[in-house]
Motif scaffolding. Structure first.
Motif, PDB file in Angstrom:
ATOM      1  N   ARG A 249       9.950   0.778   2.747  1.00 16.85           N
ATOM      2  CA  ARG A 249       8.806   0.027   3.294  1.00 16.85           C
ATOM      3  C   ARG A 249       8.174  -0.828   2.198  1.00 16.85           C
ATOM      4  NH1 ARG A 249       6.708  -3.208   6.473  1.00 16.85           N
ATOM      5  NH2 ARG A 249       4.516  -2.978   6.909  1.00 16.85           N
ATOM      6  N   ALA A 250       8.011  -0.279   1.015  1.00 19.08           N
ATOM      7  CA  ALA A 250       7.421  -1.027  -0.094  1.00 19.08           C
ATOM      8  C   ALA A 250       8.318  -2.203  -0.486  1.00 19.08           C
ATOM      9  CB  ALA A 250       7.184  -0.111  -1.287  1.00 19.08           C
ATOM     10  N   ASP A 251       9.615  -1.991  -0.500  1.00 14.54           N
ATOM     11  CA  ASP A 251      10.542  -3.082  -0.807  1.00 14.54           C
ATOM     12  C   ASP A 251      10.421  -4.199   0.227  1.00 14.54           C
ATOM     13  OD1 ASP A 251      11.500  -1.828  -3.075  1.00 14.54           O
ATOM     14  OD2 ASP A 251      13.348  -1.105  -2.117  1.00 14.54           O
ATOM     15  N   ALA A 252      10.288  -3.831   1.495  1.00  6.32           N
ATOM     16  CA  ALA A 252      10.140  -4.833   2.553  1.00  6.32           C
ATOM     17  C   ALA A 252       8.847  -5.624   2.366  1.00  6.32           C
ATOM     18  CB  ALA A 252      10.164  -4.158   3.921  1.00  6.32           C
ATOM     19  N   LEU A 253       7.779  -4.944   1.991  1.00  5.85           N
ATOM     20  CA  LEU A 253       6.510  -5.633   1.739  1.00  5.85           C
ATOM     21  C   LEU A 253       6.634  -6.595   0.559  1.00  5.85           C
ATOM     22  CD1 LEU A 253       4.034  -2.674   2.293  1.00  5.85           C
ATOM     23  CD2 LEU A 253       4.178  -4.757   3.680  1.00  5.85           C
ATOM     24  N   GLU A 254       7.336  -6.174  -0.487  1.00 12.97           N
ATOM     25  CA  GLU A 254       7.533  -7.051  -1.635  1.00 12.97           C
ATOM     26  C   GLU A 254       8.403  -8.254  -1.281  1.00 12.97           C
ATOM     27  OE1 GLU A 254       8.926  -4.532  -4.801  1.00 12.97           O
ATOM     28  OE2 GLU A 254       6.874  -4.195  -5.488  1.00 12.97           O
ATOM     29  N   ASP A 255       9.382  -8.046  -0.413  1.00  9.49           N
ATOM     30  CA  ASP A 255      10.205  -9.171   0.042  1.00  9.49           C
ATOM     31  C   ASP A 255       9.350 -10.172   0.819  1.00  9.49           C
ATOM     32  OD1 ASP A 255      12.441  -8.084  -1.146  1.00  9.49           O
ATOM     33  OD2 ASP A 255      13.247  -7.241   0.723  1.00  9.49           O
ATOM     34  N   GLN A 256       8.444  -9.658   1.654  1.00  7.67           N
ATOM     35  CA  GLN A 256       7.531 -10.538   2.377  1.00  7.67           C
ATOM     36  C   GLN A 256       6.647 -11.301   1.399  1.00  7.67           C
ATOM     37  OE1 GLN A 256       5.525  -7.733   4.955  1.00  7.67           O
ATOM     38  NE2 GLN A 256       6.614  -8.516   6.746  1.00  7.67           N
ATOM     39  N   ALA A 257       6.185 -10.611   0.383  1.00 11.09           N
ATOM     40  CA  ALA A 257       5.325 -11.243  -0.617  1.00 11.09           C
ATOM     41  C   ALA A 257       6.055 -12.379  -1.316  1.00 11.09           C
ATOM     42  CB  ALA A 257       4.846 -10.206  -1.634  1.00 11.09           C
ATOM     43  N   ASP A 258       7.318 -12.160  -1.614  1.00 17.51           N
ATOM     44  CA  ASP A 258       8.111 -13.184  -2.292  1.00 17.51           C
ATOM     45  C   ASP A 258       8.315 -14.429  -1.430  1.00 17.51           C
ATOM     46  OD1 ASP A 258       8.339 -11.550  -4.492  1.00 17.51           O
ATOM     47  OD2 ASP A 258      10.351 -10.827  -3.981  1.00 17.51           O
ATOM     48  N   MET A 259       8.303 -14.255  -0.122  1.00 12.76           N
ATOM     49  CA  MET A 259       8.577 -15.374   0.782  1.00 12.76           C
ATOM     50  C   MET A 259       7.319 -16.140   1.183  1.00 12.76           C
ATOM     51  SD  MET A 259      11.658 -13.995   3.223  1.00 12.76           S
ATOM     52  CE  MET A 259      10.760 -12.613   3.892  1.00 12.76           C
ATOM     53  N   THR A 260       6.158 -15.593   0.921  1.00 11.35           N
ATOM     54  CA  THR A 260       4.933 -16.293   1.309  1.00 11.35           C
ATOM     55  C   THR A 260       4.595 -17.372   0.292  1.00 11.35           C
ATOM     56  OG1 THR A 260       2.640 -16.022   1.996  1.00 11.35           O
ATOM     57  CG2 THR A 260       3.371 -14.676   0.168  1.00 11.35           C
ATOM     58  N   GLY A 261       3.982 -18.422   0.763  1.00  9.77           N
ATOM     59  CA  GLY A 261       3.590 -19.498  -0.129  1.00  9.77           C
ATOM     60  C   GLY A 261       2.136 -19.393  -0.560  1.00  9.77           C
ATOM     61  N   ASN A 262       1.479 -18.363  -0.097  1.00  7.20           N
ATOM     62  CA  ASN A 262       0.056 -18.172  -0.364  1.00  7.20           C
ATOM     63  C   ASN A 262      -0.118 -17.093  -1.423  1.00  7.20           C
ATOM     64  OD1 ASN A 262      -2.596 -17.049  -0.187  1.00  7.20           O
ATOM     65  ND2 ASN A 262      -2.835 -18.008   1.831  1.00  7.20           N
ATOM     66  N   GLU A 263      -0.725 -17.440  -2.533  1.00  6.17           N
ATOM     67  CA  GLU A 263      -0.863 -16.492  -3.642  1.00  6.17           C
ATOM     68  C   GLU A 263      -1.715 -15.277  -3.261  1.00  6.17           C
ATOM     69  OE1 GLU A 263      -2.421 -16.443  -8.238  1.00  6.17           O
ATOM     70  OE2 GLU A 263      -1.702 -18.313  -7.400  1.00  6.17           O
ATOM     71  N   GLN A 264      -2.773 -15.493  -2.486  1.00 11.20           N
ATOM     72  CA  GLN A 264      -3.620 -14.377  -2.070  1.00 11.20           C
ATOM     73  C   GLN A 264      -2.861 -13.425  -1.151  1.00 11.20           C
ATOM     74  OE1 GLN A 264      -6.970 -16.489  -0.419  1.00 11.20           O
ATOM     75  NE2 GLN A 264      -8.179 -16.171  -2.287  1.00 11.20           N
ATOM     76  N   ALA A 265      -2.098 -13.977  -0.235  1.00 12.83           N
ATOM     77  CA  ALA A 265      -1.295 -13.141   0.660  1.00 12.83           C
ATOM     78  C   ALA A 265      -0.238 -12.379  -0.134  1.00 12.83           C
ATOM     79  CB  ALA A 265      -0.640 -13.992   1.737  1.00 12.83           C
ATOM     80  N   GLU A 266       0.348 -13.048  -1.104  1.00  8.87           N
ATOM     81  CA  GLU A 266       1.359 -12.403  -1.955  1.00  8.87           C
ATOM     82  C   GLU A 266       0.749 -11.222  -2.709  1.00  8.87           C
ATOM     83  OE1 GLU A 266       4.487 -13.485  -5.547  1.00  8.87           O
ATOM     84  OE2 GLU A 266       3.336 -15.073  -4.605  1.00  8.87           O
ATOM     85  N   ASP A 267      -0.421 -11.442  -3.293  1.00  9.15           N
ATOM     86  CA  ASP A 267      -1.101 -10.364  -4.023  1.00  9.15           C
ATOM     87  C   ASP A 267      -1.446  -9.202  -3.099  1.00  9.15           C
ATOM     88  OD1 ASP A 267      -0.920 -11.815  -6.369  1.00  9.15           O
ATOM     89  OD2 ASP A 267      -2.999 -12.547  -6.276  1.00  9.15           O
ATOM     90  N   ALA A 268      -1.915  -9.528  -1.896  1.00  7.89           N
ATOM     91  CA  ALA A 268      -2.287  -8.481  -0.936  1.00  7.89           C
ATOM     92  C   ALA A 268      -1.064  -7.658  -0.520  1.00  7.89           C
ATOM     93  CB  ALA A 268      -2.955  -9.103   0.292  1.00  7.89           C
ATOM     94  N   LEU A 269       0.048  -8.335  -0.278  1.00  6.15           N
ATOM     95  CA  LEU A 269       1.274  -7.624   0.106  1.00  6.15           C
ATOM     96  C   LEU A 269       1.799  -6.763  -1.043  1.00  6.15           C
ATOM     97  CD1 LEU A 269       3.003 -10.449   2.140  1.00  6.15           C
ATOM     98  CD2 LEU A 269       2.316  -8.207   3.038  1.00  6.15           C
ATOM     99  N   GLU A 270       1.716  -7.276  -2.259  1.00  2.00           N
ATOM    100  CA  GLU A 270       2.162  -6.480  -3.408  1.00  2.00           C
ATOM    101  C   GLU A 270       1.260  -5.258  -3.609  1.00  2.00           C
ATOM    102  OE1 GLU A 270       2.473  -9.272  -6.628  1.00  2.00           O
ATOM    103  OE2 GLU A 270       4.421 -10.003  -5.922  1.00  2.00           O
ATOM    104  N   ASP A 271      -0.034  -5.427  -3.366  1.00  2.00           N
ATOM    105  CA  ASP A 271      -0.952  -4.283  -3.444  1.00  2.00           C
ATOM    106  C   ASP A 271      -0.615  -3.246  -2.383  1.00  2.00           C
ATOM    107  OD1 ASP A 271      -2.303  -5.384  -5.582  1.00  2.00           O
ATOM    108  OD2 ASP A 271      -3.971  -6.167  -4.360  1.00  2.00           O
ATOM    109  N   ARG A 272      -0.318  -3.713  -1.175  1.00  2.00           N
ATOM    110  CA  ARG A 272       0.071  -2.779  -0.106  1.00  2.00           C
ATOM    111  C   ARG A 272       1.347  -2.035  -0.478  1.00  2.00           C
ATOM    112  NH1 ARG A 272       0.470  -5.547   5.507  1.00  2.00           N
ATOM    113  NH2 ARG A 272       1.334  -3.501   6.003  1.00  2.00           N
ATOM    114  N   ALA A 273       2.302  -2.753  -1.065  1.00  6.83           N
ATOM    115  CA  ALA A 273       3.558  -2.125  -1.478  1.00  6.83           C
ATOM    116  C   ALA A 273       3.287  -1.019  -2.496  1.00  6.83           C
ATOM    117  CB  ALA A 273       4.518  -3.169  -2.049  1.00  6.83           C
ATOM    118  N   GLU A 274       2.423  -1.303  -3.445  1.00  7.32           N
ATOM    119  CA  GLU A 274       2.081  -0.303  -4.466  1.00  7.32           C
ATOM    120  C   GLU A 274       1.395   0.903  -3.833  1.00  7.32           C
ATOM    121  OE1 GLU A 274       2.052   1.440  -8.113  1.00  7.32           O
ATOM    122  OE2 GLU A 274       3.019  -0.447  -7.597  1.00  7.32           O
TER     123      GLU A 274
END
Length: 92
Positions: free
Chosen positions: A38-63
């Motif tokens: 699940r965390a890997d999937a969230l990080e993959d989503q983070a990598d594909m987003t163009g929004n830095e805030q969304a990326e940070d939020a997804l990486e935080d969720r993954a952690e």
């Protein structure tokens, strides 16, 4: 970062594997795998987003998912309670 987290997950799984056998140990392994995926999937989503805030939020969720997985796996093993796996699956 992904490599370090995967290495930490593998080390945790090996540490859990060194304990005695039983359903709780298998549940702990399953919890680790489930939350890692699940965390890997969230990080993959983070990598594909163009929004830095969304990326940070997804990486935080993954952690947070990884941390929860480690805590719940330890709980399952320490309490000899395989039912914790169902609780984690329902929470995800």
């Amino acid at each position: 970062m992904k490599i370090a987290m995967k290495a930490a997950g593998i080390a945790a799984a090996l540490a859990l594997g060194a304990c005695g056998g039983g359903a709780d140990d298998q549940a702990a392994d399953n919890i680790e795998a489930m939350t890692e995926n699940r965390a890997d999937a969230l990080e993959d989503q983070a990598d594909m987003t163009g929004n830095e805030q969304a990326e940070d939020a997804l990486e935080d969720r993954a952690e947070n998912v990884r941390d929860m997985g480690e805590d719940k796996a330890e709980q399952a093993d320490d309490n000899d309670d395989a039912n914790v796996e169902n609780q984690v699956a329902n929470a995800m």
